[in-house]
Design a protein around this motif. Structure first.
Motif, PDB file in Angstrom:
ATOM      1  N   ILE A  46       0.847  -1.200   0.000  1.00  0.00           N
ATOM      2  CA  ILE A  46       0.000   0.000   0.000  1.00  0.00           C
ATOM      3  C   ILE A  46       0.885   1.254   0.000  1.00  0.00           C
ATOM      4  O   ILE A  46       0.705   2.169  -0.794  1.00  0.00           O
ATOM      5  CB  ILE A  46      -0.954  -0.011   1.213  1.00  0.00           C
ATOM      6  CG1 ILE A  46      -1.938  -1.180   1.100  1.00  0.00           C
ATOM      7  CG2 ILE A  46      -1.701   1.316   1.344  1.00  0.00           C
ATOM      8  CD1 ILE A  46      -2.687  -1.501   2.396  1.00  0.00           C
ATOM      9  N   ILE A  47       1.870   1.274   0.908  1.00  0.00           N
ATOM     10  CA  ILE A  47       2.763   2.442   0.997  1.00  0.00           C
ATOM     11  C   ILE A  47       3.523   2.637  -0.313  1.00  0.00           C
ATOM     12  O   ILE A  47       3.643   3.747  -0.826  1.00  0.00           O
ATOM     13  CB  ILE A  47       3.745   2.272   2.182  1.00  0.00           C
ATOM     14  CG1 ILE A  47       2.991   2.496   3.477  1.00  0.00           C
ATOM     15  CG2 ILE A  47       4.914   3.212   2.045  1.00  0.00           C
ATOM     16  CD1 ILE A  47       3.844   2.924   4.633  1.00  0.00           C
ATOM     17  N   GLU A  48       4.030   1.538  -0.867  1.00  0.00           N
ATOM     18  CA  GLU A  48       4.830   1.679  -2.097  1.00  0.00           C
ATOM     19  C   GLU A  48       3.969   2.129  -3.278  1.00  0.00           C
ATOM     20  O   GLU A  48       4.454   2.857  -4.146  1.00  0.00           O
ATOM     21  CB  GLU A  48       5.586   0.382  -2.385  1.00  0.00           C
ATOM     22  CG  GLU A  48       6.685   0.162  -1.333  1.00  0.00           C
ATOM     23  CD  GLU A  48       7.554  -1.054  -1.555  1.00  0.00           C
ATOM     24  OE1 GLU A  48       8.600  -1.147  -0.876  1.00  0.00           O
ATOM     25  OE2 GLU A  48       7.206  -1.918  -2.390  1.00  0.00           O
ATOM     26  N   THR A  79       6.766  14.328  -0.560  1.00  0.00           N
ATOM     27  CA  THR A  79       6.832  13.206   0.375  1.00  0.00           C
ATOM     28  C   THR A  79       8.276  12.797   0.671  1.00  0.00           C
ATOM     29  O   THR A  79       9.181  13.019  -0.133  1.00  0.00           O
ATOM     30  CB  THR A  79       6.097  11.967  -0.189  1.00  0.00           C
ATOM     31  OG1 THR A  79       6.700  11.586  -1.422  1.00  0.00           O
ATOM     32  CG2 THR A  79       4.628  12.254  -0.419  1.00  0.00           C
ATOM     33  N   GLY A  80       8.447  12.185   1.840  1.00  0.00           N
ATOM     34  CA  GLY A  80       9.716  11.569   2.197  1.00  0.00           C
ATOM     35  C   GLY A  80       9.413  10.184   2.709  1.00  0.00           C
ATOM     36  O   GLY A  80       8.314   9.944   3.206  1.00  0.00           O
ATOM     37  N   ALA A  81      10.383   9.267   2.603  1.00  0.00           N
ATOM     38  CA  ALA A  81      10.083   7.904   3.029  1.00  0.00           C
ATOM     39  C   ALA A  81      11.301   7.230   3.644  1.00  0.00           C
ATOM     40  O   ALA A  81      12.423   7.395   3.165  1.00  0.00           O
ATOM     41  CB  ALA A  81       9.616   7.081   1.826  1.00  0.00           C
ATOM     42  N   ALA A  82      11.061   6.487   4.726  1.00  0.00           N
ATOM     43  CA  ALA A  82      12.075   5.579   5.268  1.00  0.00           C
ATOM     44  C   ALA A  82      11.461   4.187   5.161  1.00  0.00           C
ATOM     45  O   ALA A  82      10.555   3.838   5.913  1.00  0.00           O
ATOM     46  CB  ALA A  82      12.391   5.926   6.717  1.00  0.00           C
ATOM     47  N   LEU A  83      11.922   3.427   4.160  1.00  0.00           N
ATOM     48  CA  LEU A  83      11.364   2.096   3.932  1.00  0.00           C
ATOM     49  C   LEU A  83      12.179   1.071   4.705  1.00  0.00           C
ATOM     50  O   LEU A  83      13.195   1.397   5.312  1.00  0.00           O
ATOM     51  CB  LEU A  83      11.346   1.794   2.436  1.00  0.00           C
ATOM     52  CG  LEU A  83      10.518   2.828   1.634  1.00  0.00           C
ATOM     53  CD1 LEU A  83      10.541   2.510   0.160  1.00  0.00           C
ATOM     54  CD2 LEU A  83       9.087   2.889   2.140  1.00  0.00           C
ATOM     55  N   LEU A 139      19.608   7.410  10.303  1.00  0.00           N
ATOM     56  CA  LEU A 139      19.984   7.964   8.992  1.00  0.00           C
ATOM     57  C   LEU A 139      18.804   7.830   8.021  1.00  0.00           C
ATOM     58  O   LEU A 139      18.526   8.750   7.245  1.00  0.00           O
ATOM     59  CB  LEU A 139      21.233   7.255   8.457  1.00  0.00           C
ATOM     60  CG  LEU A 139      21.711   7.719   7.080  1.00  0.00           C
ATOM     61  CD1 LEU A 139      21.992   9.222   7.048  1.00  0.00           C
ATOM     62  CD2 LEU A 139      22.986   6.950   6.670  1.00  0.00           C
ATOM     63  N   ALA A 140      18.090   6.708   8.089  1.00  0.00           N
ATOM     64  CA  ALA A 140      16.918   6.531   7.219  1.00  0.00           C
ATOM     65  C   ALA A 140      15.891   7.626   7.488  1.00  0.00           C
ATOM     66  O   ALA A 140      15.307   8.196   6.559  1.00  0.00           O
ATOM     67  CB  ALA A 140      16.300   5.152   7.440  1.00  0.00           C
ATOM     68  N   LEU A 141      15.666   7.943   8.777  1.00  0.00           N
ATOM     69  CA  LEU A 141      14.710   9.008   9.106  1.00  0.00           C
ATOM     70  C   LEU A 141      15.219  10.355   8.601  1.00  0.00           C
ATOM     71  O   LEU A 141      14.463  11.157   8.039  1.00  0.00           O
ATOM     72  CB  LEU A 141      14.473   9.082  10.620  1.00  0.00           C
ATOM     73  CG  LEU A 141      13.772   7.890  11.269  1.00  0.00           C
ATOM     74  CD1 LEU A 141      13.544   8.156  12.754  1.00  0.00           C
ATOM     75  CD2 LEU A 141      12.436   7.584  10.623  1.00  0.00           C
ATOM     76  N   ALA A 142      16.517  10.598   8.781  1.00  0.00           N
ATOM     77  CA  ALA A 142      17.090  11.869   8.312  1.00  0.00           C
ATOM     78  C   ALA A 142      16.948  11.986   6.792  1.00  0.00           C
ATOM     79  O   ALA A 142      16.598  13.054   6.272  1.00  0.00           O
ATOM     80  CB  ALA A 142      18.561  11.965   8.718  1.00  0.00           C
ATOM     81  N   LEU A 143      17.176  10.885   6.074  1.00  0.00           N
ATOM     82  CA  LEU A 143      17.052  10.911   4.609  1.00  0.00           C
ATOM     83  C   LEU A 143      15.609  11.175   4.187  1.00  0.00           C
ATOM     84  O   LEU A 143      15.350  11.844   3.187  1.00  0.00           O
ATOM     85  CB  LEU A 143      17.548   9.594   4.004  1.00  0.00           C
ATOM     86  CG  LEU A 143      19.064   9.392   4.062  1.00  0.00           C
ATOM     87  CD1 LEU A 143      19.425   7.953   3.703  1.00  0.00           C
ATOM     88  CD2 LEU A 143      19.789  10.363   3.137  1.00  0.00           C
ATOM     89  N   ALA A 144      14.661  10.668   4.986  1.00  0.00           N
ATOM     90  CA  ALA A 144      13.245  10.902   4.674  1.00  0.00           C
ATOM     91  C   ALA A 144      12.891  12.382   4.800  1.00  0.00           C
ATOM     92  O   ALA A 144      11.910  12.839   4.238  1.00  0.00           O
ATOM     93  CB  ALA A 144      12.356  10.075   5.594  1.00  0.00           C
ATOM     94  N   LEU A 151       4.629  15.214   3.995  1.00  0.00           N
ATOM     95  CA  LEU A 151       4.099  13.900   4.354  1.00  0.00           C
ATOM     96  C   LEU A 151       5.275  12.920   4.418  1.00  0.00           C
ATOM     97  O   LEU A 151       6.082  12.874   3.490  1.00  0.00           O
ATOM     98  CB  LEU A 151       3.139  13.516   3.237  1.00  0.00           C
ATOM     99  CG  LEU A 151       2.523  12.154   3.230  1.00  0.00           C
ATOM    100  CD1 LEU A 151       1.586  12.004   4.412  1.00  0.00           C
ATOM    101  CD2 LEU A 151       1.724  11.984   1.935  1.00  0.00           C
ATOM    102  N   VAL A 152       5.369  12.173   5.528  1.00  0.00           N
ATOM    103  CA  VAL A 152       6.489  11.253   5.709  1.00  0.00           C
ATOM    104  C   VAL A 152       5.962   9.834   5.867  1.00  0.00           C
ATOM    105  O   VAL A 152       5.043   9.595   6.647  1.00  0.00           O
ATOM    106  CB  VAL A 152       7.309  11.606   6.971  1.00  0.00           C
ATOM    107  CG1 VAL A 152       8.601  10.816   7.007  1.00  0.00           C
ATOM    108  CG2 VAL A 152       7.607  13.079   7.032  1.00  0.00           C
ATOM    109  N   PHE A 153       6.545   8.888   5.129  1.00  0.00           N
ATOM    110  CA  PHE A 153       6.161   7.481   5.199  1.00  0.00           C
ATOM    111  C   PHE A 153       7.255   6.719   5.947  1.00  0.00           C
ATOM    112  O   PHE A 153       8.423   6.793   5.566  1.00  0.00           O
ATOM    113  CB  PHE A 153       6.066   6.885   3.795  1.00  0.00           C
ATOM    114  CG  PHE A 153       4.952   7.457   2.981  1.00  0.00           C
ATOM    115  CD1 PHE A 153       5.093   8.694   2.388  1.00  0.00           C
ATOM    116  CD2 PHE A 153       3.779   6.761   2.800  1.00  0.00           C
ATOM    117  CE1 PHE A 153       4.072   9.242   1.628  1.00  0.00           C
ATOM    118  CE2 PHE A 153       2.754   7.293   2.046  1.00  0.00           C
ATOM    119  CZ  PHE A 153       2.898   8.531   1.462  1.00  0.00           C
ATOM    120  N   LEU A 154       6.864   5.981   6.965  1.00  0.00           N
ATOM    121  CA  LEU A 154       7.843   5.231   7.747  1.00  0.00           C
ATOM    122  C   LEU A 154       7.390   3.775   7.808  1.00  0.00           C
ATOM    123  O   LEU A 154       6.336   3.475   8.377  1.00  0.00           O
ATOM    124  CB  LEU A 154       7.931   5.809   9.167  1.00  0.00           C
ATOM    125  CG  LEU A 154       8.188   7.326   9.269  1.00  0.00           C
ATOM    126  CD1 LEU A 154       8.104   7.770  10.726  1.00  0.00           C
ATOM    127  CD2 LEU A 154       9.530   7.703   8.673  1.00  0.00           C
TER     128      LEU A 154
END
Ligand code: ATP
Length: 209
Positions: A46-48, A79-83, A139-144, A151-154
């Motif tokens: 769903i997120i992807e 949007t930003g995302a940390a997958l 780092l993943a959160l910072a990259l997001a 809007l941020v997807f985690l």
């Protein structure tokens, strides 16, 4: 209150596996919204799809008022995302990764600002493959956040981390909301959902139940 994400009757199958089987969601501006469900329920799919990383079989997706299927680039700017499982080159440093990802966006934050915000100043020039799991997740959160997203997807932001680090990261996620960002996250952990989320949708076998 206005909607940040509106998904209508989203469908995506892999062969005969229906990963999303008619999902509709309405995520409001400024909330932390959780997708909860067992392994394989369809949360990542769903997120992807919302992020434009997978092509749905059918359905509508609006992100920040933009038809994300028709205009994926415009939607992605917001949007930003940390997958799950951050994968970067072994020898890239947090500072380099933040500068590189930032270069893809017109609006971006300086690496130093993000290194401070996510507690990575001391590891700014350390190779990625020597960071701990918690530091990689930071780092993943910072990259997001590199493009100052609305809007941020985690995707499972704290899974596999020890309790102290989880608590720190949850604090960061609550701060995202206080700073005016809307957050969509997935988790298996009911306690985490309770601590963080304003609202949740429970997903099972590709459906909101
Ligand atoms: P988890 O909590 O384990 O991360 P999830 O809720 O995020 O699970 P998805 O990763 O969206 O679930 O998977 C939903 C279903 O789609 C699963 O049955 C999975 O095996 C299947 N699936 C996901 N990606 C693919 C793919 N690329 N090819 C084939 N099947 C896939």
């Amino acid at each position: 209150m206005s909607s940040k994400v509106v998904v209508g009757d989203l469908r995506k199958s892999y062969g005969n596996v229906p990963a999303a089987a008619g999902v509709s969601l309405d995520i409001e501006d400024g909330e932390i919204f959780g997708l909860i469900g067992p392994n394989g329920a369809g949360k990542t799919t769903i997120i992807e799809c919302i992020l434009g990383l997978r092509t749905p079989d059918s359905g509508t997706i609006h992100v920040c008022g933009i038809d994300a299927r028709a205009h994926p680039r415009e939607a992605r700017e917001k949007t930003g995302a940390a997958l799950q499982a951050v994968a970067l080159q072994d020898k890239i440093t947090p500072r380099e990764a933040l500068a590189l990802f930032g270069a893809f966006y017109r609006i971006r934050s300086e690496p130093d600002v993000l290194l401070d915000r996510f507690g990575l100043r001391g590891k700014a020039d350390t190779a990625f493959d020597t960071l701990s799991g918690g530091q990689k997740q930071r780092l993943a959160l910072a990259l997001a956040f590199v493009n100052q997203p609305e809007l941020v997807f985690l995707d499972e932001p704290t899974s596999g981390l020890d309790p102290d680090i989880r608590r720190d990261l949850r604090g960061e996620i609550l701060q995202m909301k206080r700073d005016g960002h809307t957050v969509l996250l997935t988790t298996h952990d009911i306690e985490e959902a309770e601590a963080l989320c304003d609202r949740i949708a429970i997903i099972d076998r590709g459906k909101v139940i």
